[in-house]
Scaffold this motif. Structure first.
Motif, PDB file in Angstrom:
ATOM      1  N   ALA A 240     -35.488 -28.772  37.021  1.00 28.60           N
ATOM      2  CA  ALA A 240     -35.795 -27.336  37.052  1.00 28.60           C
ATOM      3  C   ALA A 240     -37.094 -27.029  36.327  1.00 28.60           C
ATOM      4  O   ALA A 240     -37.806 -26.073  36.677  1.00 28.60           O
ATOM      5  N   GLY A 241     -37.434 -27.828  35.323  1.00 33.33           N
ATOM      6  CA  GLY A 241     -38.689 -27.624  34.612  1.00 33.33           C
ATOM      7  C   GLY A 241     -39.889 -27.947  35.480  1.00 33.33           C
ATOM      8  O   GLY A 241     -40.942 -27.301  35.372  1.00 33.33           O
ATOM      9  N   ALA A 242     -39.755 -28.941  36.346  1.00 37.29           N
ATOM     10  CA  ALA A 242     -40.841 -29.268  37.279  1.00 37.29           C
ATOM     11  C   ALA A 242     -40.991 -28.178  38.327  1.00 37.29           C
ATOM     12  O   ALA A 242     -42.105 -27.724  38.626  1.00 37.29           O
ATOM     13  N   GLU A 243     -39.874 -27.738  38.898  1.00 36.67           N
ATOM     14  CA  GLU A 243     -39.921 -26.697  39.932  1.00 36.67           C
ATOM     15  C   GLU A 243     -40.487 -25.390  39.381  1.00 36.67           C
ATOM     16  O   GLU A 243     -41.126 -24.622  40.113  1.00 36.67           O
ATOM     17  N   ALA A 244     -40.274 -25.127  38.094  1.00 32.54           N
ATOM     18  CA  ALA A 244     -40.694 -23.851  37.511  1.00 32.54           C
ATOM     19  C   ALA A 244     -42.205 -23.663  37.536  1.00 32.54           C
ATOM     20  O   ALA A 244     -42.686 -22.520  37.530  1.00 32.54           O
ATOM     21  N   PHE A 245     -42.964 -24.749  37.556  1.00 31.02           N
ATOM     22  CA  PHE A 245     -44.419 -24.586  37.598  1.00 31.02           C
ATOM     23  C   PHE A 245     -44.857 -23.798  38.828  1.00 31.02           C
ATOM     24  O   PHE A 245     -45.860 -23.081  38.790  1.00 31.02           O
ATOM     25  N   ARG A 246     -44.093 -23.915  39.925  1.00 42.31           N
ATOM     26  CA  ARG A 246     -44.449 -23.193  41.150  1.00 42.31           C
ATOM     27  C   ARG A 246     -44.322 -21.684  40.981  1.00 42.31           C
ATOM     28  O   ARG A 246     -44.911 -20.917  41.743  1.00 42.31           O
ATOM     29  N   ARG A 247     -43.548 -21.273  40.009  1.00 41.31           N
ATOM     30  CA  ARG A 247     -43.398 -19.831  39.768  1.00 41.31           C
ATOM     31  C   ARG A 247     -44.721 -19.221  39.333  1.00 41.31           C
ATOM     32  O   ARG A 247     -45.044 -18.081  39.696  1.00 41.31           O
ATOM     33  N   ASP A 248     -45.484 -19.951  38.549  1.00 43.26           N
ATOM     34  CA  ASP A 248     -46.750 -19.446  38.039  1.00 43.26           C
ATOM     35  C   ASP A 248     -47.955 -19.983  38.809  1.00 43.26           C
ATOM     36  O   ASP A 248     -49.015 -19.356  38.814  1.00 43.26           O
ATOM     37  N   ILE A 249     -47.780 -21.153  39.446  1.00 43.87           N
ATOM     38  CA  ILE A 249     -48.849 -21.737  40.264  1.00 43.87           C
ATOM     39  C   ILE A 249     -48.225 -22.050  41.625  1.00 43.87           C
ATOM     40  O   ILE A 249     -47.732 -23.168  41.854  1.00 43.87           O
ATOM     41  N   PRO A 250     -48.199 -21.089  42.546  1.00 48.44           N
ATOM     42  CA  PRO A 250     -47.502 -21.313  43.822  1.00 48.44           C
ATOM     43  C   PRO A 250     -47.982 -22.533  44.592  1.00 48.44           C
ATOM     44  O   PRO A 250     -47.208 -23.142  45.334  1.00 48.44           O
ATOM     45  N   ALA A 251     -49.236 -22.924  44.415  1.00 47.45           N
ATOM     46  CA  ALA A 251     -49.764 -24.078  45.138  1.00 47.45           C
ATOM     47  C   ALA A 251     -49.476 -25.405  44.441  1.00 47.45           C
ATOM     48  O   ALA A 251     -49.907 -26.456  44.928  1.00 47.45           O
ATOM     49  N   ALA A 252     -48.771 -25.371  43.321  1.00 49.37           N
ATOM     50  CA  ALA A 252     -48.468 -26.615  42.601  1.00 49.37           C
ATOM     51  C   ALA A 252     -47.716 -27.586  43.507  1.00 49.37           C
ATOM     52  O   ALA A 252     -46.855 -27.196  44.305  1.00 49.37           O
ATOM     53  N   VAL A 253     -48.041 -28.864  43.368  1.00 52.39           N
ATOM     54  CA  VAL A 253     -47.378 -29.931  44.115  1.00 52.39           C
ATOM     55  C   VAL A 253     -46.349 -30.574  43.198  1.00 52.39           C
ATOM     56  O   VAL A 253     -46.671 -30.945  42.060  1.00 52.39           O
ATOM     57  N   VAL A 254     -45.108 -30.699  43.667  1.00 49.78           N
ATOM     58  CA  VAL A 254     -44.030 -31.264  42.851  1.00 49.78           C
ATOM     59  C   VAL A 254     -43.442 -32.469  43.582  1.00 49.78           C
ATOM     60  O   VAL A 254     -43.041 -32.366  44.745  1.00 49.78           O
ATOM     61  N   ARG A 255     -43.412 -33.605  42.913  1.00 52.03           N
ATOM     62  CA  ARG A 255     -42.861 -34.827  43.479  1.00 52.03           C
ATOM     63  C   ARG A 255     -41.829 -35.410  42.507  1.00 52.03           C
ATOM     64  O   ARG A 255     -42.086 -35.521  41.306  1.00 52.03           O
ATOM     65  N   PHE A 256     -40.677 -35.786  43.043  1.00 44.75           N
ATOM     66  CA  PHE A 256     -39.633 -36.394  42.232  1.00 44.75           C
ATOM     67  C   PHE A 256     -39.480 -37.873  42.593  1.00 44.75           C
ATOM     68  O   PHE A 256     -39.654 -38.272  43.748  1.00 44.75           O
ATOM     69  N   PHE A 257     -39.144 -38.660  41.560  1.00 44.93           N
ATOM     70  CA  PHE A 257     -38.915 -40.082  41.744  1.00 44.93           C
ATOM     71  C   PHE A 257     -37.553 -40.433  41.160  1.00 44.93           C
ATOM     72  O   PHE A 257     -37.151 -39.873  40.132  1.00 44.93           O
ATOM     73  N   GLU A 258     -36.859 -41.368  41.813  1.00 46.35           N
ATOM     74  CA  GLU A 258     -35.517 -41.747  41.370  1.00 46.35           C
ATOM     75  C   GLU A 258     -35.620 -42.703  40.184  1.00 46.35           C
ATOM     76  O   GLU A 258     -35.439 -43.911  40.298  1.00 46.35           O
ATOM     77  N   THR A 259     -35.916 -42.116  39.040  1.00 45.30           N
ATOM     78  CA  THR A 259     -36.035 -42.889  37.811  1.00 45.30           C
ATOM     79  C   THR A 259     -35.818 -41.944  36.642  1.00 45.30           C
ATOM     80  O   THR A 259     -35.441 -40.777  36.839  1.00 45.30           O
ATOM     81  N   GLY A 260     -36.066 -42.437  35.415  1.00 51.09           N
ATOM     82  CA  GLY A 260     -35.766 -41.657  34.234  1.00 51.09           C
ATOM     83  C   GLY A 260     -36.983 -41.055  33.569  1.00 51.09           C
ATOM     84  O   GLY A 260     -37.970 -40.691  34.227  1.00 51.09           O
ATOM     85  N   HIS A 261     -36.914 -40.968  32.239  1.00 50.62           N
ATOM     86  CA  HIS A 261     -37.925 -40.289  31.433  1.00 50.62           C
ATOM     87  C   HIS A 261     -39.282 -40.978  31.526  1.00 50.62           C
ATOM     88  O   HIS A 261     -40.300 -40.347  31.793  1.00 50.62           O
ATOM     89  N   PHE A 262     -39.307 -42.297  31.318  1.00 48.32           N
ATOM     90  CA  PHE A 262     -40.552 -43.064  31.364  1.00 48.32           C
ATOM     91  C   PHE A 262     -40.802 -43.532  32.798  1.00 48.32           C
ATOM     92  O   PHE A 262     -40.703 -44.716  33.120  1.00 48.32           O
ATOM     93  N   ALA A 263     -41.174 -42.593  33.652  1.00 47.90           N
ATOM     94  CA  ALA A 263     -41.289 -42.878  35.083  1.00 47.90           C
ATOM     95  C   ALA A 263     -42.348 -43.928  35.394  1.00 47.90           C
ATOM     96  O   ALA A 263     -42.229 -44.650  36.395  1.00 47.90           O
ATOM     97  N   LEU A 264     -43.385 -44.040  34.557  1.00 46.55           N
ATOM     98  CA  LEU A 264     -44.433 -45.029  34.825  1.00 46.55           C
ATOM     99  C   LEU A 264     -43.925 -46.463  34.703  1.00 46.55           C
ATOM    100  O   LEU A 264     -44.531 -47.385  35.255  1.00 46.55           O
ATOM    101  N   GLU A 265     -42.839 -46.652  33.974  1.00 48.42           N
ATOM    102  CA  GLU A 265     -42.316 -48.010  33.809  1.00 48.42           C
ATOM    103  C   GLU A 265     -41.821 -48.589  35.129  1.00 48.42           C
ATOM    104  O   GLU A 265     -41.803 -49.808  35.311  1.00 48.42           O
ATOM    105  N   THR A 266     -41.402 -47.725  36.040  1.00 50.15           N
ATOM    106  CA  THR A 266     -40.841 -48.194  37.311  1.00 50.15           C
ATOM    107  C   THR A 266     -41.632 -47.714  38.525  1.00 50.15           C
ATOM    108  O   THR A 266     -41.503 -48.304  39.601  1.00 50.15           O
ATOM    109  N   HIS A 267     -42.446 -46.651  38.373  1.00 53.22           N
ATOM    110  CA  HIS A 267     -43.099 -46.047  39.536  1.00 53.22           C
ATOM    111  C   HIS A 267     -44.589 -45.805  39.314  1.00 53.22           C
ATOM    112  O   HIS A 267     -45.153 -44.831  39.813  1.00 53.22           O
ATOM    113  N   ALA A 268     -45.250 -46.688  38.591  1.00 55.02           N
ATOM    114  CA  ALA A 268     -46.682 -46.495  38.332  1.00 55.02           C
ATOM    115  C   ALA A 268     -47.487 -46.475  39.626  1.00 55.02           C
ATOM    116  O   ALA A 268     -48.398 -45.645  39.789  1.00 55.02           O
ATOM    117  N   ALA A 269     -47.178 -47.365  40.551  1.00 54.39           N
ATOM    118  CA  ALA A 269     -47.948 -47.421  41.798  1.00 54.39           C
ATOM    119  C   ALA A 269     -47.777 -46.152  42.616  1.00 54.39           C
ATOM    120  O   ALA A 269     -48.756 -45.606  43.158  1.00 54.39           O
TER     121      ALA A 269
END
Length: 281
Positions: A240-269
Motif C-alpha cells: 500500500a505504501g508503494a501504491e500511495a505514491f500514485r495519489r500524489d504523482i499519478p504518472a508514477a510507475v509501480v512494479r512489484f516483485f515476489e521477494t522481501g525487504h532486500f529485493a536487490l538480493e534476489t531481483h537485481a537484474a
C-alpha cells in the motif's frame, strides 16, 4: 568488467565512504541504502547500470565504513551530511535511488533542493502511513513513551538472527539470498557503540513520519519522474505504501516483485532493467 572505485570524502570533518562507478558526465545516480546495511547492498546493481550512469553509493553516517557524528545521530543530521557530500563530490543534479532509511534521507534532500532531483526510484522506501506494517509496533511504542524498558525491547531488532530474517523473510527460495549481505551487516552492527546509534535512530524515525505530509507536498507540487520497485512480501513496508505514491504523482510507475525487504538480493537484474527503461524515458 565494471570498474568500481572505493573512496572517502571529508565532509565538515566527517568521513564519508562511497562507491563510485560509471563515467563522469553521464547522468548522475545517487544510491542511498537503509538499515542495517551500507553501500555494499548495491554490489549487484551497480555493475548493471554503470555503462549508462555515473553512480555514487555512500555509506550513510554511522553505517558501514563512514564515520559517526559526535552526539546523537538523527535523520536530520544524516540528511545534512549527505546533502553536503553531494556538493563536495559535485553531484549538482541527480536521480535518487532510495531504500528504507535512504528514503527519508533522500526525500529530505528533494524537499530542500527540488531543482537538483531529476527522478526518484524508491525500492521499499516509504512516505505514507499506510505503508507501515504492524512490525513497527514495538518501535511506535518507543516513540510514544521513550522509557528505558521500551528502548531495551528494541535490541531484538539488532540480533544477528533478526538481520538474517530481514534478508530472507518473504523470499520464496531462501537459497537465492546470498549470506554476504547479512554477514557484513552483522559485523558492522557488532562494533562498539553501534547499538546505541541504531536505537537512537529507531526513536528518531518518528521525525520521518512527521515529515510525510511535507514529502507528499513535494511529490504533488513537483511531480518528479517516479518509479517504485517493491518487494511485495516486505514485513516492514507494505505494498500500500508503494501504491500511495500514485495519489500524489499519478504518472508514477509501480512494479512489484515476489521477494522481501532486500529485493536487490534476489531481483537485481529485474530492478536494473526497470531502472534502465524508466530513466531512458
Amino acid at each position: 568488467m565494471t570498474a568500481i572505485r572505493y573512496q572517502t570524502a571529508t565532509v565538515d570533518s566527517l568521513s564519508i565512504f562511497y562507491r563510485e562507478a560509471g563515467t563522469p558526465g553521464a547522468p548522475k545516480l545517487l544510491l542511498l541504502h537503509g538499515f542495517p546495511s551500507a553501500g555494499h547492498m548495491f554490489r549487484d546493481l551497480i555493475p548493471l547500470l554503470a555503462d549508462r550512469f555515473h553512480i555514487v553509493a555512500p555509506d550513510l553516517p554511522g553505517f558501514g565504513q563512514s564515520g559517526t557524528p559526535d552526539g546523537m545521530v538523527t535523520f536530520d543530521r544524516i540528511a545534512e551530511a549527505v546533502d553536503r557530500f553531494t556538493e563536495v563530490i559535485g553531484f549538482d543534479r541527480y536521480a535518487l535511488y532510495v531504500f528504507d532509511y535512504g528514503a527519508p534521507t533522500g526525500f529530505r534532500l528533494a524537499v530542500k533542493h527540488p531543482e537538483r532531483i531529476t527522478a526518484i526510484i524508491s525500492q521499499n522506501g516509504n512516505a505514507y502511513e499506510e505503508g507501515l506494517s504492524d512490525s513497527w509496533n514495538p518501535i511506535r511504542a518507543y516513540w510514544q513513551d521513550a522509557t528505558p524498558a521500551n528502548r531495551e525491547a528494541l535490541r531484538a531488532f539488532l540480533k544477528p538472527e533478526t538481520t538474517v530474517w530481514q534478508y530472507t523473510h518473504g523470499v520464496p527460495d531462501a537459497t537465492a539470498a546470498s549470506p554476504d549481505g547479512h554477514s557484513l551487516d552483522n559485523f558492522y552492527l557488532a562494533r562498539p557503540g553501534m547499538a546505541d546509534v541504531q536505537l537512537d535512530l529507531f526513536g528518531d524515525y518518528k521525525s520521518n513520519v512527521a515529515l510525510y505530509p511535507a514529502f507528499q507536498t513535494y511529490f504533488r507540487t513537483h511531480k518528479p519522474p517516479f518509479l517504485a520497485v517493491w518487494g511485495r512480501n516486505d514485513p516492514f513496508f507494505l505494498p500500500a505504501g508503494a501504491e500511495a505514491f500514485r495519489r500524489d504523482i499519478p504518472a508514477a510507475v509501480v512494479r512489484f516483485f515476489e521477494t522481501g525487504h532486500f529485493a536487490l538480493e534476489t531481483h537485481a537484474a529485474e530492478i536494473a532493467a526497470e531502472i534502465r527503461s524508466f530513466l531512458s524515458r
